[in-house]
Design an enzyme around this catalytic site. Structure first.
Site, PDB file in Angstrom:
ATOM      1  N   LYS A   1      -1.832  -1.653  -5.587  1.00 45.89           N
ATOM      2  CA  LYS A   1      -2.680  -1.983  -6.729  1.00 45.89           C
ATOM      3  C   LYS A   1      -2.782  -0.881  -7.776  1.00 45.89           C
ATOM      4  CE  LYS A   1      -6.567  -3.068  -4.800  1.00 45.89           C
ATOM      5  NZ  LYS A   1      -7.970  -3.542  -4.768  1.00 45.89           N
TER       6      LYS A   1
ATOM      7  N   ARG B   1       0.615   5.724  -1.852  1.00 50.39           N
ATOM      8  CA  ARG B   1       0.165   7.013  -1.319  1.00 50.39           C
ATOM      9  C   ARG B   1       0.164   6.955   0.209  1.00 50.39           C
ATOM     10  NH1 ARG B   1      -4.384   4.396  -3.296  1.00 50.39           N
ATOM     11  NH2 ARG B   1      -4.196   5.477  -5.281  1.00 50.39           N
TER      12      ARG B   1
ATOM     13  N   GLY C   1       0.800  -1.216   0.000  1.00 47.37           N
ATOM     14  CA  GLY C   1       0.000   0.000   0.000  1.00 47.37           C
ATOM     15  C   GLY C   1       0.831   1.263   0.000  1.00 47.37           C
TER      16      GLY C   1
ATOM     17  N   TYR D   1     -14.684  -4.245  10.752  1.00 46.42           N
ATOM     18  CA  TYR D   1     -13.419  -3.503  10.616  1.00 46.42           C
ATOM     19  C   TYR D   1     -12.490  -3.801  11.787  1.00 46.42           C
ATOM     20  CZ  TYR D   1     -10.101   0.378  10.518  1.00 46.42           C
ATOM     21  OH  TYR D   1      -8.941   1.136  10.515  1.00 46.42           O
TER      22      TYR D   1
ATOM     23  N   GLY E   1       2.052   4.627   3.749  1.00 49.82           N
ATOM     24  CA  GLY E   1       3.047   3.736   3.155  1.00 49.82           C
ATOM     25  C   GLY E   1       4.083   4.493   2.353  1.00 49.82           C
TER      26      GLY E   1
END
Length: 276
Positions: A37, A15, A12, A167, A18
């Site tokens: 991705k 942006r 990740g 979550y 990360g």
């Protein structure tokens, strides 16, 4: 101890947090594997693996952008192989990729449940498993091998579950990896720790949540600097911890956090979840 010449595999990293961790390590001259991705620009969600690579190179590091969905075992294994081919090994794994949906059970479709648990808990486990042989080699060669999970301290209190059970389960799945793997990997000399913010962090993902005022958040750089202190610590003695960003920075003499405020002068920030 610095990260010069070390290779970090960061999920990740196109942006946000990360990328910030990658740029901080790049300032030492580290090699950064950007496992994410996003390959095509999106006006609603800025940043691709290629734009991230440019920023990391500009910061002083080497970059390898790889399009990876960490739910795909073959894709993760292929990315690890490419990282080894490019940089000779992997010294640090940062499990940063995450999916969020602050919804109650009635409003959480199973597709969303599967996404969060597939990326957060399963993705963290998979990437750790895939990188383990390289981390073992790094530790054996005295290269201070670390795994850092961007996940909260474990707190089995009802109020952290009730508003968004799915979550919370997904994020705590990452933290359970820290708890288990720190003990499992101690014999190899591989450190496994978690890091979590006290306040909300201004990221593109947070902007997607209605009603969040980014002016009441801190910048991702606070976590990047905290992560740097963890990843440059002795892996044999700094493991199994659930660090909170401001507490860790204070231990290293950083008590003026004004530089991390999105809006200078802010005194009251949006608290993040899971910090009692």
């Amino acid at each position: 101890m610095t990260l010069k010449g070390r290779t970090l595999f960061i999920t990740g990293a196109s942006r946000g947090i990360g990328l910030a961790i990658g740029k901080r390590a790049a300032a030492d001259g580290a090699n950064i594997v950007i496992a994410a991705k996003t390959t095509d620009p999106n006006p609603k969600l800025p940043g691709t693996i290629y734009s991230a690579a440019e920023e990391i190179r500009a910061a002083g590091g080497q970059a390898l952008p790889l399009a990876v969905d960490i739910r795909d075992e073959e894709g993760v294994l292929a990315a690890v192989a490419k990282a080894v081919q490019e940089f000779g090994g992997i010294d640090v794994l940062v499990n940063n990729a995450s999916a969020i949906s602050l919804t109650d059970t009635e409003h959480t479709p199973m597709k969303r449940y599967d996404l969060m648990n597939g990326i957060n808990a399963r993705g963290t486990y998979l990437c750790t498993q895939a990188c383990l042989p390289q981390l073992q080699k790094a530790a054996g060669a005295g290269r201070n091998a670390h795994v850092l999970n961007m996940s909260p301290p474990l707190s089995m209190k009802q109020h952290w579950f009730a508003p968004h059970t799915a979550y919370t389960m997904a994020k705590y799945g990452m933290s359970m990896c820290t708890l288990g793997h720190s003990g499992e990997f101690a014999k190899y000399g591989i450190a496994v720790n978690s890091l979590w913010p006290r306040t909300a962090i201004a990221t593109a993902a947070l902007q997607m949540i209605p009603g969040v005022d980014l002016n009441l958040c801190r910048k991702p750089e606070i976590l990047a600097d905290a992560a740097y202190f963890i990843l440059t610590s002795d892996a044999k003695t700094t493991t199994g911890n659930f660090f909170i960003d401001d507490e860790l920075l204070a231990k290293h003499g950083v008590t003026d956090l004004e530089q991390y405020s999105v809006k200078p002068g802010t005194r009251k920030f949006i608290p993040d979840f899971f910090v009692d």
